[in-house]
Scaffold this motif. Structure first.
Motif, PDB file in Angstrom:
ATOM      1  N   PRO A   1       0.829  -1.208   0.000  1.00 26.27           N
ATOM      2  CA  PRO A   1       0.000   0.000   0.000  1.00 26.27           C
ATOM      3  C   PRO A   1       0.865   1.260   0.000  1.00 26.27           C
ATOM      4  O   PRO A   1       1.813   1.379   0.782  1.00 26.27           O
ATOM      5  N   VAL A   2       0.569   2.184  -0.869  1.00 22.32           N
ATOM      6  CA  VAL A   2       1.315   3.440  -0.941  1.00 22.32           C
ATOM      7  C   VAL A   2       1.120   4.263   0.330  1.00 22.32           C
ATOM      8  O   VAL A   2       1.954   5.111   0.664  1.00 22.32           O
ATOM      9  N   SER A   3       0.054   3.987   1.060  1.00 24.86           N
ATOM     10  CA  SER A   3      -0.181   4.691   2.337  1.00 24.86           C
ATOM     11  C   SER A   3       0.938   4.442   3.340  1.00 24.86           C
ATOM     12  O   SER A   3       1.111   5.225   4.290  1.00 24.86           O
ATOM     13  N   LEU A   4       1.724   3.378   3.152  1.00 22.96           N
ATOM     14  CA  LEU A   4       2.853   3.091   4.046  1.00 22.96           C
ATOM     15  C   LEU A   4       4.120   3.834   3.644  1.00 22.96           C
ATOM     16  O   LEU A   4       5.109   3.813   4.384  1.00 22.96           O
ATOM     17  N   PHE A   5       4.116   4.472   2.492  1.00 27.62           N
ATOM     18  CA  PHE A   5       5.294   5.181   2.012  1.00 27.62           C
ATOM     19  C   PHE A   5       5.481   6.489   2.779  1.00 27.62           C
ATOM     20  O   PHE A   5       4.511   7.092   3.256  1.00 27.62           O
ATOM     21  N   ALA A   6       6.723   6.930   2.811  1.00 27.98           N
ATOM     22  CA  ALA A   6       7.020   8.263   3.341  1.00 27.98           C
ATOM     23  C   ALA A   6       6.449   9.311   2.382  1.00 27.98           C
ATOM     24  O   ALA A   6       6.249   9.031   1.198  1.00 27.98           O
ATOM     25  N   PRO A   7       6.180  10.534   2.876  1.00 28.58           N
ATOM     26  CA  PRO A   7       5.608  11.568   2.003  1.00 28.58           C
ATOM     27  C   PRO A   7       6.394  11.777   0.710  1.00 28.58           C
ATOM     28  O   PRO A   7       5.805  11.930  -0.363  1.00 28.58           O
ATOM     29  N   ALA A   8       7.729  11.780   0.787  1.00 25.80           N
ATOM     30  CA  ALA A   8       8.529  11.991  -0.419  1.00 25.80           C
ATOM     31  C   ALA A   8       8.346  10.842  -1.398  1.00 25.80           C
ATOM     32  O   ALA A   8       8.346  11.044  -2.625  1.00 25.80           O
ATOM     33  N   GLN A   9       8.174   9.619  -0.909  1.00 25.17           N
ATOM     34  CA  GLN A   9       7.962   8.466  -1.776  1.00 25.17           C
ATOM     35  C   GLN A   9       6.559   8.492  -2.396  1.00 25.17           C
ATOM     36  O   GLN A   9       6.379   8.100  -3.549  1.00 25.17           O
ATOM     37  N   GLN A  10       5.587   8.970  -1.639  1.00 26.01           N
ATOM     38  CA  GLN A  10       4.250   9.150  -2.205  1.00 26.01           C
ATOM     39  C   GLN A  10       4.287  10.190  -3.329  1.00 26.01           C
ATOM     40  O   GLN A  10       3.594  10.040  -4.341  1.00 26.01           O
ATOM     41  N   GLU A  11       5.090  11.215  -3.163  1.00 24.97           N
ATOM     42  CA  GLU A  11       5.226  12.213  -4.222  1.00 24.97           C
ATOM     43  C   GLU A  11       5.840  11.602  -5.475  1.00 24.97           C
ATOM     44  O   GLU A  11       5.508  11.991  -6.600  1.00 24.97           O
ATOM     45  N   GLN A  12       6.728  10.636  -5.291  1.00 20.62           N
ATOM     46  CA  GLN A  12       7.298   9.957  -6.460  1.00 20.62           C
ATOM     47  C   GLN A  12       6.232   9.138  -7.193  1.00 20.62           C
ATOM     48  O   GLN A  12       6.241   9.066  -8.426  1.00 20.62           O
ATOM     49  N   ILE A  13       5.321   8.540  -6.463  1.00 18.93           N
ATOM     50  CA  ILE A  13       4.202   7.833  -7.090  1.00 18.93           C
ATOM     51  C   ILE A  13       3.365   8.818  -7.904  1.00 18.93           C
ATOM     52  O   ILE A  13       2.955   8.533  -9.046  1.00 18.93           O
ATOM     53  N   ILE A  14       3.117   9.987  -7.342  1.00 16.08           N
ATOM     54  CA  ILE A  14       2.349  11.010  -8.058  1.00 16.08           C
ATOM     55  C   ILE A  14       3.099  11.463  -9.310  1.00 16.08           C
ATOM     56  O   ILE A  14       2.493  11.657 -10.373  1.00 16.08           O
ATOM     57  N   THR A  15       4.412  11.627  -9.204  1.00 11.62           N
ATOM     58  CA  THR A  15       5.207  12.009 -10.366  1.00 11.62           C
ATOM     59  C   THR A  15       5.148  10.934 -11.456  1.00 11.62           C
ATOM     60  O   THR A  15       5.060  11.244 -12.652  1.00 11.62           O
ATOM     61  N   LEU A  16       5.173   9.672 -11.045  1.00 13.43           N
ATOM     62  CA  LEU A  16       5.050   8.593 -12.021  1.00 13.43           C
ATOM     63  C   LEU A  16       3.671   8.605 -12.676  1.00 13.43           C
ATOM     64  O   LEU A  16       3.551   8.378 -13.885  1.00 13.43           O
ATOM     65  N   PHE A  17       2.640   8.887 -11.902  1.00  5.31           N
ATOM     66  CA  PHE A  17       1.307   9.012 -12.499  1.00  5.31           C
ATOM     67  C   PHE A  17       1.312  10.096 -13.575  1.00  5.31           C
ATOM     68  O   PHE A  17       0.771   9.894 -14.669  1.00  5.31           O
TER      69      PHE A  17
END
Length: 429
Positions: free
Chosen positions: A321-337
């Motif tokens: 789950p991306v909810s377990l990622f650190a904020p900076a890692q969640q931002e990387q998911i958003i960048t990939l989107f």
């Protein structure tokens, strides 16, 4: 327009280490003219090449799968459990889709077509089954519409004008880059009548209109686009983009490279996760059917789950789950989107991004393969409103028999009837 240069790649591996098979430069795996994979291609066009492939076991299996009679019906949509979740997509009255420019460009194309061309190109509506008859191999299945390499330059330019009007400037350059890279592959294997920058089909669904739903598809080897418009709102999906090889190293487009962000940012993200999260994300460290569960790998899609003829597939959430990622890692998911969806015009992309962010706590990141600097890999970003896959493949024309970091497939779907604009067209707004 000059070809885009998706550069910025800096090799991070230790140059003193032995080079893995995955990192072999594509020039070392270009087939000889008499190699079975390409033997006779120089004498074929798209039609005769497809006929020749029917005599080979694996392509014959693939050809059967892609035949129109095997299109899954009725259309239900991509889901996690077989049940479509309703009310996930919310469209504003005006999302900035450049409908006037797209309508003008499409009307201009229609003015160039003969009655016969119009008859084979225009379908009644975006609900037509033919809207889902896209496929990404070079095998020329289900002819219909405008085959650009069988058209004059005026029609070729007019079709590209429609896409240029539809997409962001970056998005159109990426579409053009896929076309040019396909032409480069044709050059490498001496098969330009089969693989070229115009070996794509265009089909129109409905009539260009400023308010009523209509759309088009553009598809062929390593590039498939489904575009639906309803006023100043648009949906692009499903889409397939790929390249074999993933870069051009000679000629007027030398330096063109595709999918740098999708490849390198995802690897950086996976490497940055804690050991615990890496283990949660990893579905398998091996990439073929010796490691993956039965039915999870096939010679057409390899690890992909969202390819052609998978419109009703059930794919449960897997990975971390991306909810377990650190904020900076969640931002990387958003960048990939955003990297997967940058073909949208800016304002339209912002609406799609907000929908994705709304479901970030329901988003999963899954990985197959190792994640060293030279390793091939697969990953997926999956939520109720997004399904993005990236995969390194074995050679189809190149001779590598294991996944290599020079043959890339990407797939982008919208689960729960977001694909093909169904949620947009069927919605009350």
């Amino acid at each position: 327009m000059a070809a885009p240069k998706d550069s910025g790649y800096v090799a991070t591996g230790d140059p003193t280490k032995p080079r893995s098979d995955a990192a072999v430069p594509f020039r070392e795996i270009v087939p000889a003219p008499d190699h079975p994979r390409i033997a006779g291609i120089q004498h074929c066009d798209a039609h005769s090449w497809c006929e020749s492939r029917k005599k080979i076991d694996a392509p014959a299996w693939l050809i059967n799968r892609l035949e129109a009679k095997n299109l899954e019906k009725p259309y239900k949509g991509f889901t996690t459990d077989g049940t479509v979740r309703e009310g996930l997509y919310h469209y504003a009255g005006d999302e900035g889709a450049p409908i006037e420019k797209i309508t003008e460009a499409t009307t201009a194309l229609l003015g160039l077509l003969s009655p016969g061309q119009k008859s084979s190109t225009i379908f009644e509506s975006v609900d037509a089954d033919e809207f889902r008859l896209w496929s990404n191999p070079e095998l020329y299945m289900n002819p219909g519409g405008l085959r650009l390499d069988e058209c004059g330059i005026d029609i070729q330019d007019a079709v590209h004008a429609i896409m240029k009007a539809s997409f962001s400037s970056y998005g159109y350059e990426k579409v053009l880059g896929c076309c040019l890279t396909n032409g480069f592959l044709g050059h490498l294997v001496n098969g330009r009548k089969v693989l070229n920058e115009h070996s794509y089909n265009f089909r129109l669904f409905g009539q260009p209109d400023l308010e009523k739903p209509w759309g088009y598809t553009f598809f062929g080897h390593h590039l498939c686009l489904a575009v639906v418009l309803k006023g100043r709102r648009m949906v692009i999906g499903p889409t397939f983009m790929g390249a074999e090889p993933d870069r051009i190293d000679e000629g007027p487009h030398a330096g063109l490279r595709l999918f740098g962000t999708e490849e390198l940012l995802s690897l950086k993200l996976m490497q940055s996760l804690s050991l615990e999260l890496q283990e949660k994300a990893t579905l398998s460290k091996g990439m073929d059917d010796n490691y993956l569960p039965p039915g999870r790998w096939n010679p057409f899609d390899e690890r992909h789950l969202g390819g052609a003829r998978q419109d009703n597939r059930v794919v449960p959430f897997e990975g971390c789950p991306v909810s377990l990622f650190a904020p900076a890692q969640q931002e990387q998911i958003i960048t990939l989107f955003k990297a997967f969806n940058k073909y949208y015009p800016d304002e339209s992309l912002e609406h799609r991004l907000q929908t994705f962010k709304t479901h970030l706590d329901e988003t999963y990141f899954a990985w197959i393969g190792e994640f060293g600097d030279d390793d091939p890999f697969y990953y997926r970003i999956h939520s109720p409103v997004a399904f993005m896959e990236f995969d390194f493949h074995c050679g189809i024309f190149l001779t590598n028999t294991s996944p290599a970091r020079c043959h890339i497939h990407t797939i982008n779907r919208l689960p729960n009837r977001g694909d093909y604009g169904r949620a947009l067209v069927e919605g009350s707004n």
